[in-house]
Design a protein around this motif. Structure first.
Motif, mmCIF file in Angstrom:
data_model
loop_
_atom_site.group_PDB
_atom_site.id
_atom_site.type_symbol
_atom_site.label_atom_id
_atom_site.label_comp_id
_atom_site.label_asym_id
_atom_site.label_seq_id
_atom_site.Cartn_x
_atom_site.Cartn_y
_atom_site.Cartn_z
ATOM 1 N N LEU A 88 10.907 -9.230 7.480
ATOM 2 C CA LEU A 88 10.248 -8.739 6.379
ATOM 3 C C LEU A 88 9.469 -7.769 6.299
ATOM 4 O O LEU A 88 8.806 -6.766 6.358
ATOM 5 C CB LEU A 88 10.236 -9.216 5.164
ATOM 6 C CG LEU A 88 11.860 -10.121 4.675
ATOM 7 C CD1 LEU A 88 11.784 -10.698 3.684
ATOM 8 C CD2 LEU A 88 12.707 -9.090 3.979
ATOM 9 N N ARG A 89 7.779 -8.490 7.057
ATOM 10 C CA ARG A 89 7.099 -7.951 7.424
ATOM 11 C C ARG A 89 7.440 -6.586 8.039
ATOM 12 O O ARG A 89 6.741 -5.220 8.005
ATOM 13 C CB ARG A 89 6.079 -8.334 7.126
ATOM 14 C CG ARG A 89 4.500 -7.859 7.330
ATOM 15 C CD ARG A 89 3.734 -7.415 6.515
ATOM 16 N NE ARG A 89 2.684 -6.305 6.930
ATOM 17 C CZ ARG A 89 2.218 -5.448 6.200
ATOM 18 N NH1 ARG A 89 2.404 -5.021 4.807
ATOM 19 N NH2 ARG A 89 1.326 -5.097 6.360
ATOM 20 N N VAL A 121 6.863 -15.493 -2.168
ATOM 21 C CA VAL A 121 7.108 -15.255 -0.067
ATOM 22 C C VAL A 121 7.199 -14.170 -0.961
ATOM 23 O O VAL A 121 6.840 -13.155 0.222
ATOM 24 C CB VAL A 121 7.857 -15.991 0.180
ATOM 25 C CG1 VAL A 121 8.227 -15.914 1.651
ATOM 26 C CG2 VAL A 121 7.610 -17.512 -0.227
ATOM 27 N N VAL A 122 7.906 -12.995 -0.886
ATOM 28 C CA VAL A 122 8.008 -11.986 -0.554
ATOM 29 C C VAL A 122 7.119 -10.176 -0.486
ATOM 30 O O VAL A 122 6.908 -10.476 -0.264
ATOM 31 C CB VAL A 122 9.203 -11.257 -1.360
ATOM 32 C CG1 VAL A 122 9.591 -10.378 -1.381
ATOM 33 C CG2 VAL A 122 10.829 -12.310 -1.237
ATOM 34 N N LYS A 123 6.306 -11.394 -1.646
ATOM 35 C CA LYS A 123 5.283 -10.504 -2.120
ATOM 36 C C LYS A 123 4.143 -10.236 -1.137
ATOM 37 O O LYS A 123 3.680 -9.372 -1.129
ATOM 38 C CB LYS A 123 4.432 -11.269 -3.903
ATOM 39 C CG LYS A 123 3.149 -9.977 -3.960
ATOM 40 C CD LYS A 123 3.512 -10.631 -5.406
ATOM 41 C CE LYS A 123 1.710 -10.360 -6.046
ATOM 42 N NZ LYS A 123 1.523 -10.822 -6.943
ATOM 43 N N ALA A 127 7.134 -7.009 1.138
ATOM 44 C CA ALA A 127 8.390 -6.634 0.460
ATOM 45 C C ALA A 127 8.455 -5.792 -0.501
ATOM 46 O O ALA A 127 7.769 -6.631 -2.197
ATOM 47 C CB ALA A 127 9.511 -7.161 0.883
ATOM 48 N N GLY A 128 9.944 -5.326 -1.798
ATOM 49 C CA GLY A 128 9.684 -5.692 -2.755
ATOM 50 C C GLY A 128 11.109 -6.770 -3.568
ATOM 51 O O GLY A 128 11.275 -7.147 -2.356
ATOM 52 N N ARG A 153 11.238 2.918 0.914
ATOM 53 C CA ARG A 153 11.326 3.208 2.025
ATOM 54 C C ARG A 153 10.702 1.740 2.418
ATOM 55 O O ARG A 153 9.917 2.068 3.331
ATOM 56 C CB ARG A 153 10.534 3.820 3.023
ATOM 57 C CG ARG A 153 10.941 5.463 2.524
ATOM 58 C CD ARG A 153 10.030 6.586 2.873
ATOM 59 N NE ARG A 153 9.339 7.349 4.504
ATOM 60 C CZ ARG A 153 8.970 7.399 4.967
ATOM 61 N NH1 ARG A 153 7.865 8.299 4.213
ATOM 62 N NH2 ARG A 153 8.679 7.234 6.942
ATOM 63 N N ARG A 154 11.261 0.467 2.384
ATOM 64 C CA ARG A 154 11.091 -0.718 2.461
ATOM 65 C C ARG A 154 11.997 -1.718 1.327
ATOM 66 O O ARG A 154 12.617 -0.664 1.509
ATOM 67 C CB ARG A 154 9.778 -1.277 2.161
ATOM 68 C CG ARG A 154 9.421 -1.267 0.090
ATOM 69 C CD ARG A 154 8.577 -1.701 -0.253
ATOM 70 N NE ARG A 154 8.204 -2.075 -1.642
ATOM 71 C CZ ARG A 154 8.056 -2.625 -2.571
ATOM 72 N NH1 ARG A 154 6.493 -2.724 -1.949
ATOM 73 N NH2 ARG A 154 7.672 -2.786 -3.924
ATOM 74 N N PRO A 155 12.170 -3.115 2.538
ATOM 75 C CA PRO A 155 12.651 -4.083 2.263
ATOM 76 C C PRO A 155 12.944 -4.399 0.847
ATOM 77 O O PRO A 155 11.511 -4.268 0.157
ATOM 78 C CB PRO A 155 12.616 -5.048 3.441
ATOM 79 C CG PRO A 155 12.340 -4.478 3.896
ATOM 80 C CD PRO A 155 11.269 -2.937 3.537
ATOM 81 N N ILE A 156 13.938 -4.341 0.424
ATOM 82 C CA ILE A 156 13.543 -4.793 -1.510
ATOM 83 C C ILE A 156 14.756 -5.944 -0.943
ATOM 84 O O ILE A 156 15.709 -6.097 -0.441
ATOM 85 C CB ILE A 156 14.974 -4.320 -2.641
ATOM 86 C CG1 ILE A 156 13.481 -2.395 -1.945
ATOM 87 C CG2 ILE A 156 14.466 -4.724 -3.574
ATOM 88 C CD1 ILE A 156 12.222 -2.687 -2.725
#
Length: 542
Positions: A88-89, A121-123, A127-128, A153-156
């Protein structure tokens, strides 16, 4: 269940299909199994089953880059998500528009063994996060994630509590139209100042990045009018290949002759690039020059270098506009490009096969030979490692859209997964992946079988110095024992065959020719294990 209703997991799968997505990358578990199943059995989609959760995200990212669509991956709850952290990063740093459909533990089971605060974790990855708020809003929540992925323009990550999956809902198609940015040119004092700088330049040079690829012909027209050399960033690789004004890379990847040309320039007009510190050689290549930066993304301005003039504008239209004013003012061509040598200064000196020691092959020679022999219509990806800059300098691609680097987060072991995603994005073209031995063992070995299972046309070149090369050279530089960086790996050619693919080992120039014959005769994924001397692999051009 009535004819008008369906279960929520079916609605989520259909919501993905409603966005024109027919391929999903995933690894199933309790919390996403039924959604993935319905995507295939009920929606007619294709599910590419990865061996590791992080691989699903990386495959979707490469699929995004090759197709221009929003890539979609799916994993289960808890460890399914935490295994995606690095991937994700990577997507955040690379600015890949993709979504990850992630199951979550039931809201009614706080003591579930896989429970974790998935939002946090996502934060941490950047990522969104899009929470499915209720079964009734699921399709709309998925549509919001698609919109956000393109806009941001990023993973959600779409977080879906598993106790919602079997709720009955009435599916409604929701697809939010995404407005394309209007192409503009600038006006006013800043525009006039920039035109003045360009008109007064004696030795102008045009630099293009990934954001200017679509403006290729207009940039060439401007360069020919100004008689200016043409250069690109890494992500614009191959854009001006074959043009007489082309000097290749701008920055630490330049040839010595190109570097001298850049040094002599007095004005650099930058289109669609953000002037990364390696592009500018930490500012050295722009010292004493006027710099005009043209970019339609304000966030890309000033990240690494502050230009003299900034035009938030479309690359192609701005190039046209500059050319117009040069003609109106009857500005004479600079003549700078006429000073270029008659030979191609974008090409690095050839490697010498005689420098190959017993049991190893010289890397520069091997890359030059592979550049000649690999399929011309290739899509090329590179993993991370000490060898990587030499690959960028010696192995060409048909156009910038055919090149993908997989270590924007500077993490090795992500190339195989992205190569598979690229191969699913365009199955009509062979995909060539260059990776190191450490990267193969870290993340490549487990997913090579995915390439075999899904029958991808994949050529993997392993630059095998039996070491973590960058760390190895640091130990040697400090006169320390490098043994902690050295590894005795198994035969990667044998590993490839055991995983169902083809494998060949290269230890000499003659062995490289045999490997090229095997590549040409391949019937599926193939690994070429190139043995290198860890003490003679070229240093990174950084």
């Amino acid at each position: 269940m009535s004819d008008r209703k369906q279960y929520m997991h079916q609605s989520v799968a259909q919501a993905v299909r409603d966005h024109g997505i027919d391929t999903m990358f995933g690894l199933v578990g309790d919390a996403n199994l039924f959604m993935a199943n319905h995507f295939v059995s009920g929606c007619g989609g294709t599910m590419v089953p990865a061996a590791h959760e992080g691989g699903t995200v990386l495959m979707a990212q490469a699929y995004t880059q090759v197709t221009g669509k929003v890539g979609v991956a799916t994993v289960t709850q808890g460890p399914g998500l935490t295994n995606c952290f690095t991937a994700l990063r990577e997507g955040v740093v690379a600015r890949r528009a993709m979504i990850l459909l992630c199951g979550d533990t039931p809201v009614t089971a706080p003591f579930h063994p896989q429970n974790i605060d998935q939002r946090e974790v996502v934060k941490a990855t950047g990522a969104g996060f899009e929470q499915v708020k209720s079964p009734e809003t699921a399709a709309r929540d998925v549509a919001t994630a698609f919109y956000r992925a393109r806009k941001e323009r990023r993973p959600i990550v779409v977080n879906i509590p598993s106790d919602f999956m079997w709720a009955e809902v009435e599916h409604q198609t929701v697809v939010f139209a995404y407005p394309e940015a209007t192409a503009v040119i600038t006006e006013g004092p800043v525009h006039e100042e920039a035109i003045g700088m360009i008109a007064s330049a004696k030795r102008p040079l045009i630099l293009a990045g990934a954001g200017a690829v679509s403006a290729k012909d207009k940039l060439i027209a401007l360069a020919e009018r100004m008689e200016a050399p043409l250069a690109t960033t890494l992500k614009g690789t191959g854009l001006f290949k074959g043009h007489p004004n082309n000097i290749g890379y701008f920055g630490t990847l330049s040839t010595a002759e190109a570097y001298d040309v850049i040094g002599a320039a007095d004005c650099v007009i930058v289109f669609g690039a953000w002037l990364h510190f390696l592009t500018t050689d930490r500012g050295a290549l722009l010292k004493g020059k006027r710099v005009i930066q043209v970019n339609n993304s304000p966030s890309d301005i000033g990240a690494f270098f502050q230009p003299d003039a900034v035009l938030i504008a479309d690359a192609g239209q701005t190039a046209d506009n500059i050319l117009y004013w040069l003609d109106e003012a009857e500005i004479a061509p600079s003549g700078f490009a006429r000073q270029l040598p008659s030979h191609d200064i974008s090409v690095h000196p050839k490697g010498d096969p005689e420098k190959s020691i017993d049991g190893c092959i010289n890397l520069e020679y091997a890359l030059d030979r592979l550049n000649e022999a690999l399929p011309e219509n290739r899509i090329m990806l590179t993993d991370g490692g000490r060898y990587i800059t030499e690959v960028w300098c010696r192995v060409s691609v048909p156009d910038p859209g055919s090149f993908h680097m997989t270590d924007n987060f500077a993490a090795i072991g992500q190339g195989m997964q992205q190569a598979i995603g690229a191969a699913h994005g365009d199955p009509t073209r062979p995909v060539v992946l260059f990776m190191g031995d450490g990267g193969f063992m870290m993340g490549g070995a487990n997913e090579f079988n995915t390439a075999v299972r899904t029958n991808r046309d994949l050529i993997v070149i392993i630059c095998n110095d039996s070491a973590y090369g960058a760390e190895h050279i640091q130990m040697l530089d400090r006169q320390m024992d490098p043994s902690l960086t050295e590894f005795k790996w198994p035969s990667f050619a044998e590993v490839a065959r055991s995983l169902g693919g083809q494998g060949v080992e290269v230890t000499s120039p003659e062995g490289l020719e045999a490997a090229i014959e095997a590549i040409n005769a391949r019937k599926g994924p193939i690994i070429v294990d190139m043995k290198l001397d860890p003490n003679s692999v070229p240093r990174m051009r950084m």
